[in-house]
Scaffold this active site. Structure first.
Site, PDB file in Angstrom:
ATOM      1  N   SER A 143       9.916  -5.355   5.304  1.00  0.00           N
ATOM      2  CA  SER A 143       8.891  -4.400   5.741  1.00  0.00           C
ATOM      3  C   SER A 143       9.151  -4.079   7.208  1.00  0.00           C
ATOM      4  CB  SER A 143       7.516  -5.059   5.618  1.00  0.00           C
ATOM      5  OG  SER A 143       6.506  -4.296   6.254  1.00  0.00           O
ATOM      6  N   TYR A 156       1.450 -12.143   6.182  1.00  0.00           N
ATOM      7  CA  TYR A 156       2.416 -11.116   5.757  1.00  0.00           C
ATOM      8  C   TYR A 156       3.518 -10.945   6.801  1.00  0.00           C
ATOM      9  CZ  TYR A 156       3.858  -6.589   3.724  1.00  0.00           C
ATOM     10  OH  TYR A 156       4.558  -5.551   3.152  1.00  0.00           O
TER      11      TYR A 156
HETATM   12  P1  NAD Z   1       2.472  -3.204  -5.568  1.00  0.00           P
HETATM   13  O1  NAD Z   1       1.197  -3.963  -5.459  1.00  0.00           O
HETATM   14  O2  NAD Z   1       2.468  -1.811  -6.101  1.00  0.00           O
HETATM   15  O3  NAD Z   1       3.526  -4.044  -6.445  1.00  0.00           O
HETATM   16  C1  NAD Z   1       3.677  -5.411  -6.286  1.00  0.00           C
HETATM   17  C2  NAD Z   1       4.427  -5.964  -7.478  1.00  0.00           C
HETATM   18  O4  NAD Z   1       4.548  -7.397  -7.314  1.00  0.00           O
HETATM   19  C3  NAD Z   1       3.673  -5.760  -8.811  1.00  0.00           C
HETATM   20  O5  NAD Z   1       4.602  -5.508  -9.838  1.00  0.00           O
HETATM   21  C4  NAD Z   1       2.995  -7.122  -9.019  1.00  0.00           C
HETATM   22  O6  NAD Z   1       2.693  -7.397 -10.393  1.00  0.00           O
HETATM   23  C5  NAD Z   1       4.067  -8.038  -8.482  1.00  0.00           C
HETATM   24  N1  NAD Z   1       3.574  -9.369  -8.157  1.00  0.00           N
HETATM   25  C6  NAD Z   1       2.542  -9.713  -7.344  1.00  0.00           C
HETATM   26  N2  NAD Z   1       2.401 -11.051  -7.344  1.00  0.00           N
HETATM   27  C7  NAD Z   1       3.372 -11.554  -8.149  1.00  0.00           C
HETATM   28  C8  NAD Z   1       3.742 -12.871  -8.557  1.00  0.00           C
HETATM   29  N3  NAD Z   1       3.081 -13.938  -8.128  1.00  0.00           N
HETATM   30  N4  NAD Z   1       4.781 -13.004  -9.406  1.00  0.00           N
HETATM   31  C9  NAD Z   1       5.449 -11.921  -9.880  1.00  0.00           C
HETATM   32  N5  NAD Z   1       5.140 -10.653  -9.526  1.00  0.00           N
HETATM   33  C10 NAD Z   1       4.112 -10.496  -8.679  1.00  0.00           C
HETATM   34  O7  NAD Z   1       3.112  -3.274  -4.102  1.00  0.00           O
HETATM   35  P2  NAD Z   1       4.292  -2.452  -3.395  1.00  0.00           P
HETATM   36  O8  NAD Z   1       3.678  -1.692  -2.288  1.00  0.00           O
HETATM   37  O9  NAD Z   1       5.157  -1.787  -4.371  1.00  0.00           O
HETATM   38  O10 NAD Z   1       5.069  -3.666  -2.712  1.00  0.00           O
HETATM   39  C11 NAD Z   1       6.340  -4.117  -3.127  1.00  0.00           C
HETATM   40  C12 NAD Z   1       7.025  -4.786  -1.954  1.00  0.00           C
HETATM   41  O11 NAD Z   1       7.221  -3.839  -0.915  1.00  0.00           O
HETATM   42  C13 NAD Z   1       6.240  -5.950  -1.350  1.00  0.00           C
HETATM   43  O12 NAD Z   1       7.117  -7.005  -1.026  1.00  0.00           O
HETATM   44  C14 NAD Z   1       5.646  -5.343  -0.106  1.00  0.00           C
HETATM   45  O13 NAD Z   1       5.391  -6.286   0.883  1.00  0.00           O
HETATM   46  C15 NAD Z   1       6.748  -4.394   0.295  1.00  0.00           C
HETATM   47  N6  NAD Z   1       6.347  -3.315   1.195  1.00  0.00           N
HETATM   48  C16 NAD Z   1       5.437  -2.384   0.801  1.00  0.00           C
HETATM   49  C17 NAD Z   1       5.091  -1.363   1.678  1.00  0.00           C
HETATM   50  C18 NAD Z   1       4.112  -0.286   1.319  1.00  0.00           C
HETATM   51  O14 NAD Z   1       3.734   0.496   2.212  1.00  0.00           O
HETATM   52  N7  NAD Z   1       3.695  -0.167   0.089  1.00  0.00           N
HETATM   53  C19 NAD Z   1       5.658  -1.316   2.947  1.00  0.00           C
HETATM   54  C20 NAD Z   1       6.580  -2.295   3.312  1.00  0.00           C
HETATM   55  C21 NAD Z   1       6.919  -3.271   2.426  1.00  0.00           C
END
Ligand code: NAD
Length: 261
Positions: A143, A156
């Site tokens: 991130s 985080y």
């Molecule tokens: P999201 O909530 O849409 O998806 C998260 C996914 O992780 C889902 O499929 C969920 O079922 C799965 N998950 C959660 N806990 C779990 C567990 N214990 N075991 C297995 N699967 C699990 O979130 P997202 O925004 O797509 O985030 C995905 C990644 O991207 C994360 O690591 C997040 O930190 C990172 N990220 C997101 C953003 C953003 O702006 N959305 C920015 C930077 C980084």
């Protein structure tokens, strides 16, 4: 079809960025192992749709990324059913927003387990197979918060900074094994994880979700638009390409200028 014949494990691929990456890989011909939580019927429908749309094998593991034993079992299952993992994307992640003095102990442990420790345990599960094949790609979804901090996101930010450290260690250990390890550092991407933060802010401030989204962008992201899961998928495909074979140990930002400031 640059990834035909490769098997990609994308953790947390039932939603958001992980699903965007899984789709981008399947479009390049990779077989997929999906992982993540959700309604079983919805996940089966997604699995079948991806297999049909892209003509690739698609499996699903319900392994909980907070449980090392389930991660090890998932690795063994992929070895048996799909012949191992060529591409590992550590993407599963959760968020909790609170000041340090109010941060609940269970949320701290859950975020460190899923966002950081799972990255270590998944790498441990797949690296021996990648070394044997002499080829592999490890992509850790970190991130902008792996590079800089924001208040109220202690667990985080700590986890994502840790992911960058782990990525560098893996890159050094695997430098001559045909395996690269890199981190993708997105800024704001419109996914359910961010939607929950937008809704909380809209509720707290008595504003619309659209206004909360504009406020989020204005505070952090000079380019006043969200990145998309499809764009993160495109970057992940590039990191798997032959052109990227000497890119390793690197955080790659896709953040609309967030960390340029
Ligand atoms: P999201 O909530 O849409 O998806 C998260 C996914 O992780 C889902 O499929 C969920 O079922 C799965 N998950 C959660 N806990 C779990 C567990 N214990 N075991 C297995 N699967 C699990 O979130 P997202 O925004 O797509 O985030 C995905 C990644 O991207 C994360 O690591 C997040 O930190 C990172 N990220 C997101 C953003 C953003 O702006 N959305 C920015 C930077 C980084």
């Amino acid at each position: 079809m640059a990834l035909k014949g490769k098997v990609a494990l994308v953790t947390g691929s039932t939603s958001g960025i992980g699903l965007g990456i899984a789709r981008a890989f399947a479009a390049e011909g990779a077989d997929l192992m999906l992982n993540g939580f959700g309604d079983p019927a919805g996940i089966e429908a997604l699995r079948a749709e991806l297999a049909k749309t892209f003509g690739v094998r698609v499996g699903y593991s319900a392994a909980d990324m907070s449980k090392p034993a389930e991660i090890a079992a998932m690795g063994a299952e992929i070895e048996a059913s799909m012949g191992g993992v060529d591409i590992l994307v550590n993407n599963a992640g959760i968020q909790h927003v609170a000041a340090i003095e109010d941060f609940p102990e269970d949320k701290w442990h859950a975020i460190i387990a899923i966002n950081l420790s799972a990255v270590f345990f998944c790498m441990q599960a797949v690296i021996p197979g990648m070394k044997k094949k002499g080829w592999g790609r490890i992509i850790n979804v970190a991130s902008a918060h792996g590079l800089v901090a924001s208040g109220r996101k202690a667990a985080y930010v700590a986890a994502k900074h840790g992911v960058l450290g782990l990525t560098k260690v893996a890159a050094i250990e695997l430098a001559n094994a045909g395996v690269t390890a890199n981190a993708i550092c997105p800024g704001w991407v419109k996914t359910p994880l961010v939607d929950r933060q937008l809704e909380a802010r809209a509720h707290q401030e008595g504003i619309s979700v659209e206004m909360a989204a504009q406020a989020f962008l204005a505070e952090k992201q000079p380019m006043l638009q969200f990145s998309t899961p499809e764009a993160i998928g495109g970057l992940a495909v590039f990191l798997c390409s032959d052109a990227a074979r000497t890119i390793t140990g690197t955080p790659v930002s896709i953040d609309g200028g967030w960390t340029a400031q």
